[in-house]
Design an enzyme around this catalytic site. Structure first.
Site, PDB file in Angstrom:
ATOM      1  N   SER A  76       8.070  16.623  -5.961  1.00  0.00           N
ATOM      2  CA  SER A  76       9.213  17.185  -6.701  1.00  0.00           C
ATOM      3  C   SER A  76       8.820  17.224  -8.178  1.00  0.00           C
ATOM      4  CB  SER A  76      10.479  16.364  -6.463  1.00  0.00           C
ATOM      5  OG  SER A  76      10.356  15.075  -6.990  1.00  0.00           O
ATOM      6  N   GLY A 110      10.753  18.313 -11.002  1.00  0.00           N
ATOM      7  CA  GLY A 110      11.813  18.494 -11.987  1.00  0.00           C
ATOM      8  C   GLY A 110      12.118  19.974 -12.204  1.00  0.00           C
ATOM      9  N   GLY A 168      10.685  22.793  -9.969  1.00  0.00           N
ATOM     10  CA  GLY A 168      10.991  22.897  -8.539  1.00  0.00           C
ATOM     11  C   GLY A 168      10.216  21.892  -7.714  1.00  0.00           C
ATOM     12  N   GLY A 211      15.861  13.619  -6.972  1.00  0.00           N
ATOM     13  CA  GLY A 211      14.776  13.463  -6.008  1.00  0.00           C
ATOM     14  C   GLY A 211      15.302  13.016  -4.643  1.00  0.00           C
ATOM     15  N   ASP A 212      16.306  12.168  -4.646  1.00  0.00           N
ATOM     16  CA  ASP A 212      16.899  11.721  -3.377  1.00  0.00           C
ATOM     17  C   ASP A 212      17.621  12.884  -2.695  1.00  0.00           C
ATOM     18  OD1 ASP A 212      16.035   9.264  -4.301  1.00  0.00           O
ATOM     19  OD2 ASP A 212      17.960   8.868  -5.268  1.00  0.00           O
TER      20      ASP A 212
HETATM   21  N1  LIG Z   1      15.465  20.075 -15.077  1.00  0.00           N
HETATM   22  C1  LIG Z   1      15.600  20.615 -13.853  1.00  0.00           C
HETATM   23  N2  LIG Z   1      15.842  21.933 -13.703  1.00  0.00           N
HETATM   24  C2  LIG Z   1      15.961  22.480 -12.471  1.00  0.00           C
HETATM   25  N3  LIG Z   1      15.849  21.773 -11.326  1.00  0.00           N
HETATM   26  C3  LIG Z   1      15.607  20.469 -11.419  1.00  0.00           C
HETATM   27  C4  LIG Z   1      15.471  19.811 -12.679  1.00  0.00           C
HETATM   28  N4  LIG Z   1      15.239  18.500 -12.465  1.00  0.00           N
HETATM   29  C5  LIG Z   1      15.224  18.340 -11.115  1.00  0.00           C
HETATM   30  N5  LIG Z   1      15.440  19.521 -10.489  1.00  0.00           N
HETATM   31  C6  LIG Z   1      15.500  19.750  -9.026  1.00  0.00           C
HETATM   32  O1  LIG Z   1      15.643  18.506  -8.361  1.00  0.00           O
HETATM   33  C7  LIG Z   1      14.468  18.197  -7.569  1.00  0.00           C
HETATM   34  C8  LIG Z   1      14.123  16.726  -7.709  1.00  0.00           C
HETATM   35  O2  LIG Z   1      13.970  16.395  -9.083  1.00  0.00           O
HETATM   36  P1  LIG Z   1      12.865  15.423  -9.684  1.00  0.00           P
HETATM   37  O3  LIG Z   1      11.521  15.981  -9.460  1.00  0.00           O
HETATM   38  O4  LIG Z   1      13.292  15.175 -11.107  1.00  0.00           O
HETATM   39  O5  LIG Z   1      13.054  14.136  -8.767  1.00  0.00           O
HETATM   40  P2  LIG Z   1      12.832  12.588  -9.068  1.00  0.00           P
HETATM   41  O6  LIG Z   1      12.043  12.402 -10.330  1.00  0.00           O
HETATM   42  O7  LIG Z   1      12.314  11.995  -7.822  1.00  0.00           O
HETATM   43  O8  LIG Z   1      14.337  12.117  -9.311  1.00  0.00           O
HETATM   44  P3  LIG Z   1      15.059  10.691  -9.077  1.00  0.00           P
HETATM   45  O9  LIG Z   1      13.995   9.630  -9.017  1.00  0.00           O
HETATM   46  O10 LIG Z   1      15.984  10.509 -10.244  1.00  0.00           O
HETATM   47  O11 LIG Z   1      15.817  10.826  -7.806  1.00  0.00           O
HETATM   48  C9  LIG Z   1      13.370  19.134  -8.102  1.00  0.00           C
HETATM   49  O12 LIG Z   1      12.423  19.393  -7.083  1.00  0.00           O
HETATM   50  C10 LIG Z   1      14.188  20.350  -8.528  1.00  0.00           C
HETATM   51  O13 LIG Z   1      14.472  21.166  -7.413  1.00  0.00           O
HETATM   52  O1  LIG Z   2      14.228   1.094  -8.855  1.00  0.00           O
HETATM   53  P1  LIG Z   2      14.030   2.131  -7.756  1.00  0.00           P
HETATM   54  O2  LIG Z   2      14.320   1.565  -6.408  1.00  0.00           O
HETATM   55  O3  LIG Z   2      12.712   2.818  -7.839  1.00  0.00           O
HETATM   56  O4  LIG Z   2      15.087   3.288  -8.029  1.00  0.00           O
HETATM   57  C1  LIG Z   2      16.463   3.040  -8.028  1.00  0.00           C
HETATM   58  C2  LIG Z   2      17.184   4.243  -8.605  1.00  0.00           C
HETATM   59  O5  LIG Z   2      16.777   4.510  -9.951  1.00  0.00           O
HETATM   60  O6  LIG Z   2      16.858   5.381  -7.821  1.00  0.00           O
HETATM   61  C3  LIG Z   2      17.982   6.243  -7.733  1.00  0.00           C
HETATM   62  C4  LIG Z   2      17.619   7.605  -8.233  1.00  0.00           C
HETATM   63  O7  LIG Z   2      16.607   8.150  -7.452  1.00  0.00           O
HETATM   64  C5  LIG Z   2      19.084   5.582  -8.520  1.00  0.00           C
HETATM   65  O8  LIG Z   2      20.312   5.813  -7.895  1.00  0.00           O
HETATM   66  C6  LIG Z   2      18.696   4.130  -8.539  1.00  0.00           C
HETATM   67  O9  LIG Z   2      19.297   3.427  -9.605  1.00  0.00           O
END
Ligand SMILES: Nc1ncnc2c1ncn2[C@@H]1O[C@H](COP(=O)(O)OP(=O)(O)OP(=O)(O)O)[C@@H](O)[C@H]1O
Ligand SMILES: O=P(O)(O)OC[C@@]1(O)O[C@H](CO)[C@@H](O)[C@@H]1O
Length: 322
Positions: free
Chosen positions: A220, A222, A225, A251-252
Site C-alpha cells: 500500500s 498511500g 494507491g 492500510g487496514d
Molecule cells: N493520501 C492518500 N491519497 C489517496 N489515497 C490514499 C492516501 N493515503 C492512503 N490512501 C489509500 O489507502 C490505502 C492504504 O494507505 P497506506 O498505504 O497509507 O496504508 P498504511 O500506511 O498501512 O496505513 P495504516 O498503518 O495507518 O493503516 C492506499 O493503498 C490508498 O489506496
Molecule cells: O502499533 P501497531 O500494532 O503497529 O499499530 C496499531 C495502530 O496504529 O494501527 C492502526 C492503524 O493501522 C491503529 O488503529 C492502531 O492504533
C-alpha cells in the site's frame, strides 16, 4: 469466514488540535475513542460490509474492559483472552491541515501462558475460515516468529494467511510462507534495506519479498494507491481523493477490502484501493461502508519510472495528507 488476530489491540483516541507546540498545554477542540488495533480494524471493516469476521484479541485492565464493551456495541463477534496487563490507548493528534501525529503505546507484555492461550483460540477457531489475518505489532514477551508459526499451522488446516506488521516480526513471518503480506512503502523499504522511490523499485522489492517466502505482496503506497505483486503479475491501482481527512487505519481498510474482494488478483486489488480511499476520507481510524461506485484505475502497464509521491520511503513516517 475471516479470522483476525490482534496481539496488541488498543482504544484509539483521536484528538483535534489547532496547533502542536512542544511543551505547551494544548486545548483540544474535540476528540473521541474507537475500538482498534490492526486486526480489530480489519474485522470491523468486514463486519460493516456484511462479511462474517471474528476478531481474536487479548483484553486486560480498564482499557481492555472499555475495548470489550465497544466491540460488543459494534456487534463484532470476538474471541477474547483475559490477560494480566492493561490494554493500550494510542493517540492521534490531528492538526487543521490534516497532519496526524500518532503516539502508539507499547501495550502490555504478554506472558507465555497468555500467548499460548491466544494461539489455542486461533487454532480452535479455524473451521470454515478462508483467511487468517495476523495484524499489528507484537507486544513484549511474544516470540518474533509467532506469525510464521501460525502461518504454518493455518496452512496445514487449509486456511490462507495474511500478515500485516512491520520490522522484525514482518521479516520473521516470511519463514512461515504466508499467502499475503501487506507492507506500506516504508515497511517494504525497511524490509529490503533500501529506499524506494518509484513504482518499479516497489515491484522489485515486492519480488524480493516473494523470494523470501510471501506468495503475494500487497504494497500500500498511500497517495500512490497500491501495487499487487504475485506469481502472475504486477498490478497497480489508484483512485482520486479530493481531500484526505485521516490516513490512520487506511492500510487496514485496504487489507479488509482485499480479502472482501476475493483475496487474489485484480478484483481484490480494486476493492482494496476502493476501501482505502473510503477510509482516508473519514475522520479517525474506522470508516463507514465504502462507495460501491468508487472508480479505481487499475493497470498492468503502469510506468515503472513513476516517482512515489511519498518519495524516499523510509521507516518512521507519520500519517499525513499530501
Ligand atoms: N493520501 C492518500 N491519497 C489517496 N489515497 C490514499 C492516501 N493515503 C492512503 N490512501 C489509500 O489507502 C490505502 C492504504 O494507505 P497506506 O498505504 O497509507 O496504508 P498504511 O500506511 O498501512 O496505513 P495504516 O498503518 O495507518 O493503516 C492506499 O493503498 C490508498 O489506496
Ligand atoms: O502499533 P501497531 O500494532 O503497529 O499499530 C496499531 C495502530 O496504529 O494501527 C492502526 C492503524 O493501522 C491503529 O488503529 C492502531 O492504533
Amino acid at each position: 469466514m475471516i479470522l483476525t488476530l490482534t496481539l496488541n489491540p488498543s482504544v484509539d483516541r483521536t484528538v483535534f488540535v489547532d496547533a502542536l507546540p512542544r511543551g505547551a498545554v494544548i486545548r483540544s477542540r474535540r476528540g473521541w475513542s474507537e475500538p482498534s488495533g490492526k486486526g480489530v480494524n480489519v474485522a470491523l471493516a468486514l463486519h460493516r460490509h456484511g462479511l462474517p469476521a471474528t476478531a481474536v484479541l487479548p483484553v486486560g485492565g480498564s482499557v481492555g474492559a472499555q475495548l470489550s464493551e465497544m466491540l460488543g456495541r459494534a456487534g463484532l463477534p470476538v474471541r477474547q483472552v483475559a490477560v494480566r496487563g492493561e490494554i493500550r490507548s494510542n493517540i492521534s493528534l490531528v492538526e487543521p491541515d490534516g497532519t496526524v501525529t500518532k503516539v502508539n503505546e507499547p501495550g502490555p507484555e504478554l506472558h507465555a501462558d497468555e500467548t499460548e492461550a491466544l494461539v489455542r483460540v486461533v487454532l480452535d477457531n479455524l473451521a470454515d475460515v478462508a483467511w487468517l489475518a495476523c495484524c499489528g505489532s507484537l507486544p513484549d514477551g511474544v516470540p518474533v516468529g509467532l506469525y510464521a508459526r501460525l502461518a504454518r499451522a493455518a496452512r496445514d488446516r487449509g486456511v490462507r494467511v495474511a500478515v500485516d506488521t512491520s520490522g522484525e516480526p514482518l521479516r520473521a513471518s516470511l519463514a512461515g510462507r504466508p499467502d499475503l503480506v501487506k507492507p506500506n512503502a516504508q515497511e517494504l523499504a525497511h524490509l529490503v534495506g533500501r529506499p524506494l522511490r518509484t513504482l518499479g523499485e516497489v515491484v522489485d522489492a515486492a519480488r524480493e519479498v516473494r523470494t523470501l517466502g510471501a506468495d503475494a505482496v500487497l504494497a500500500s503506497l498511500g497517495a500512490d494507491g497500491a501495487l499487487l505483486v504475485d506469481a502472475e503479475a504486477a498490478l497497480h491501482a489508484e483512485a482520486h481523493v479530493a481531500r484526505v481527512v485521516s490516513a490512520v487505519g487506511a492500510g487496514d481498510a485496504a487489507l479488509a477490502g482485499f480479502l472482501h474482494g476475493g483475496g487474489r488478483g485484480a478484483p481484490a486489488l480494486r476493492t482494496a484501493v476502493a476501501w482505502g480511499t473510503a477510509a482516508v476520507q473519514h475522520e479517525g481510524t474506522l470508516f463507514p461502508a465504502a462507495d460501491p461506485d468508487q472508480s479505481v484505475l487499475l493497470r498492468a502497464d503502469f510506468d515503472p519510472a513513476r516517482p512515489l509521491r511519498d518519495a524516499d520511503a523510509v521507516p518512521g513516517r507519520a500519517n499525513r495528507s499530501p
